[in-house]
Design a protein around this motif. Sequence first.
Motif, PDB file in Angstrom:
ATOM      1  N   HIS A 135       0.825  -1.120   0.084  1.00 21.79           N
ATOM      2  CA  HIS A 135      -0.039   0.004  -0.054  1.00 21.79           C
ATOM      3  C   HIS A 135       0.672   1.199  -0.005  1.00 21.79           C
ATOM      4  CE1 HIS A 135      -3.595   2.049   1.382  1.00 21.79           C
ATOM      5  NE2 HIS A 135      -2.694   3.139   1.595  1.00 21.79           N
ATOM      6  N   ASP A 183      -3.414  10.388  -8.360  1.00 25.57           N
ATOM      7  CA  ASP A 183      -2.405   9.319  -8.679  1.00 25.57           C
ATOM      8  C   ASP A 183      -1.859   8.938  -7.454  1.00 25.57           C
ATOM      9  OD1 ASP A 183      -3.121   9.339 -11.431  1.00 25.57           O
ATOM     10  OD2 ASP A 183      -1.275  10.219 -12.091  1.00 25.57           O
ATOM     11  N   VAL A 186      -4.599   7.474  -5.052  1.00 30.27           N
ATOM     12  CA  VAL A 186      -5.295   6.285  -5.271  1.00 30.27           C
ATOM     13  C   VAL A 186      -4.603   5.011  -5.496  1.00 30.27           C
ATOM     14  CG1 VAL A 186      -5.204   6.375  -8.080  1.00 30.27           C
ATOM     15  CG2 VAL A 186      -7.283   5.360  -6.934  1.00 30.27           C
ATOM     16  N   SER A 187      -3.131   5.182  -5.688  1.00 35.64           N
ATOM     17  CA  SER A 187      -2.167   4.282  -5.998  1.00 35.64           C
ATOM     18  C   SER A 187      -2.082   3.248  -4.942  1.00 35.64           C
ATOM     19  CB  SER A 187      -0.928   4.800  -6.237  1.00 35.64           C
ATOM     20  OG  SER A 187      -0.219   5.638  -5.303  1.00 35.64           O
ATOM     21  N   PRO A 189      -4.275   2.403  -2.163  1.00 34.98           N
ATOM     22  CA  PRO A 189      -5.276   1.470  -1.908  1.00 34.98           C
ATOM     23  C   PRO A 189      -5.609   0.454  -3.084  1.00 34.98           C
ATOM     24  CG  PRO A 189      -6.182   3.574  -1.668  1.00 34.98           C
ATOM     25  CD  PRO A 189      -4.708   3.714  -2.186  1.00 34.98           C
ATOM     26  N   LEU A 190      -5.429   0.891  -4.367  1.00 40.24           N
ATOM     27  CA  LEU A 190      -5.185  -0.094  -5.294  1.00 40.24           C
ATOM     28  C   LEU A 190      -3.950  -1.161  -5.326  1.00 40.24           C
ATOM     29  CD1 LEU A 190      -6.311   1.964  -8.560  1.00 40.24           C
ATOM     30  CD2 LEU A 190      -7.777   0.446  -6.996  1.00 40.24           C
ATOM     31  N   LEU A 193      -4.821  -3.311  -2.316  1.00 42.14           N
ATOM     32  CA  LEU A 193      -5.755  -4.168  -2.337  1.00 42.14           C
ATOM     33  C   LEU A 193      -5.483  -5.544  -3.192  1.00 42.14           C
ATOM     34  CD1 LEU A 193      -8.591  -4.480  -1.474  1.00 42.14           C
ATOM     35  CD2 LEU A 193      -9.484  -3.336  -3.486  1.00 42.14           C
ATOM     36  N   VAL A 194      -4.666  -5.192  -4.406  1.00 40.06           N
ATOM     37  CA  VAL A 194      -3.997  -6.380  -5.260  1.00 40.06           C
ATOM     38  C   VAL A 194      -3.308  -7.223  -4.212  1.00 40.06           C
ATOM     39  CG1 VAL A 194      -2.206  -7.023  -6.995  1.00 40.06           C
ATOM     40  CG2 VAL A 194      -3.901  -4.963  -7.258  1.00 40.06           C
ATOM     41  N   THR A 266      -7.775  -0.632   3.913  1.00 37.69           N
ATOM     42  CA  THR A 266      -8.031   0.081   2.476  1.00 37.69           C
ATOM     43  C   THR A 266      -9.390   0.941   2.773  1.00 37.69           C
ATOM     44  OG1 THR A 266      -7.193  -1.752   1.242  1.00 37.69           O
ATOM     45  CG2 THR A 266      -9.040  -0.616   0.325  1.00 37.69           C
ATOM     46  N   LEU A 352     -12.051   6.051 -12.426  1.00 32.07           N
ATOM     47  CA  LEU A 352     -11.220   5.367 -11.653  1.00 32.07           C
ATOM     48  C   LEU A 352     -11.487   5.470 -10.082  1.00 32.07           C
ATOM     49  CD1 LEU A 352      -8.984   3.078 -11.231  1.00 32.07           C
ATOM     50  CD2 LEU A 352      -7.541   4.934 -11.712  1.00 32.07           C
ATOM     51  N   THR A 356     -12.541   2.823  -7.173  1.00 29.20           N
ATOM     52  CA  THR A 356     -11.828   2.692  -6.169  1.00 29.20           C
ATOM     53  C   THR A 356     -12.827   2.678  -4.906  1.00 29.20           C
ATOM     54  OG1 THR A 356      -9.931   3.228  -7.233  1.00 29.20           O
ATOM     55  CG2 THR A 356      -9.851   3.100  -4.688  1.00 29.20           C
ATOM     56  N   LEU A 359     -14.855  -0.548  -4.454  1.00 33.67           N
ATOM     57  CA  LEU A 359     -13.780  -1.498  -4.051  1.00 33.67           C
ATOM     58  C   LEU A 359     -13.590  -1.143  -2.420  1.00 33.67           C
ATOM     59  CD1 LEU A 359     -11.137  -1.853  -6.432  1.00 33.67           C
ATOM     60  CD2 LEU A 359     -12.952  -3.276  -6.119  1.00 33.67           C
TER      61      LEU A 359
END
Length: 373
Positions: A135, A183, A186-187, A189-190, A193-194, A266, A352, A356, A359
């Motif tokens: 994260h 950017d 949001v980077s 959490p995404l 999350l992956v 998240t 996006l 997010t 999600l």
Amino acid sequence: MDSTEPLEAGPSLERLRSVFRVYDVRTDGEQLVYYGEPLVPQDQLMKTVWPLFREQGYEVALSTQMGEYVLVAEPVTLGPDGIPWKNVILFLATVLSTLWAGASWYHVNPLTHPVEAMLTAWPFTLAVLGVLGTHELGHYVMSRYHGVDATLPYFIPMPTLIGTMGAVIRMKGQMPDRKALFDIGVSGPLAGLVATVVVTAVGLTMEPVTVTQATLNSANTIEVQFGYPPLLKALASAMGEPLTYDDPAKSVNPVVIGGWVGMFVTFLNLIPVGQLDGGHIVRAIIGERQESVAALVPAVLFGLAAYVFYVLDVSNATVLWVIWGFLSMFFAYVGPATPINDGELDMNRKLLGLFTFVLGLLCFTPTPIEIIP
């Protein structure tokens, strides 16, 4: 140096003249210091001078010293300068604290069996630090991409059920525009999350842990029940793996708890207020109207606390949401980062951002944890 002659480094005084009347220039070590008078509002001033200094390799900020307006420019430095010992020490301390916490999930006493505890609990530590670190590294990588100075992650060791209070990075540079703000926000959490999905999937395939009957019957035993969010339930259902067992002595592998940590973190980070990731994303999407959204957040969290207490009758989770209600008030007061160039964000990023937040809702549960004596 103290003069009105232009400095060798930095932009020429001529390029500043339309927005900032300079009457004194100095150097202080590597800093360039311009004393003068702003000729335009602060937001317009910074929008004009920031790129001028940036193209010369400097980060500039407007401040006041003894009642005088001052532009202070420092050389841009991206990334750590030498070995980041504080980051390293905190990381190692968090490894130890999560190993200690993880040992309890594997029902190994770290005081009497320290070696066994370390050898047994490392998957839990790897899971928790993996989702938290991914994260924060998402934020860090995107900060570097946009030329915003940021520290490496600081992990926070803490004697809690998971052994940590999370990890943070500190932004030291200014945000150039809404695109960078979005950017960077949001980077995390995404990316996290992956990692969370991967960790959860791996944990669901691992053997459940089993506690002895003597431990179950002990008066000192505390039962901890996790509220699983929709995303975790969906993953378990898709993989055909259980989250609960008929045998009370069995529970999910602690690596699944690492995935739960990732989802919980998240959701919390996507609360749309202040310096949280959600606050940055909303600020980038709707601009200064973000303040109206942030003002509603504490009321929503306090309302959630009331619902959990009076309807669900879970006091542990009630305390959690009350604490976050007060924290959100503080975050709202501090506010999100303000970009230098506050132009409109493009539609793809707006979509996006909405995705997010969807999600994030899939990572929400009103009762994340319940402790039963």
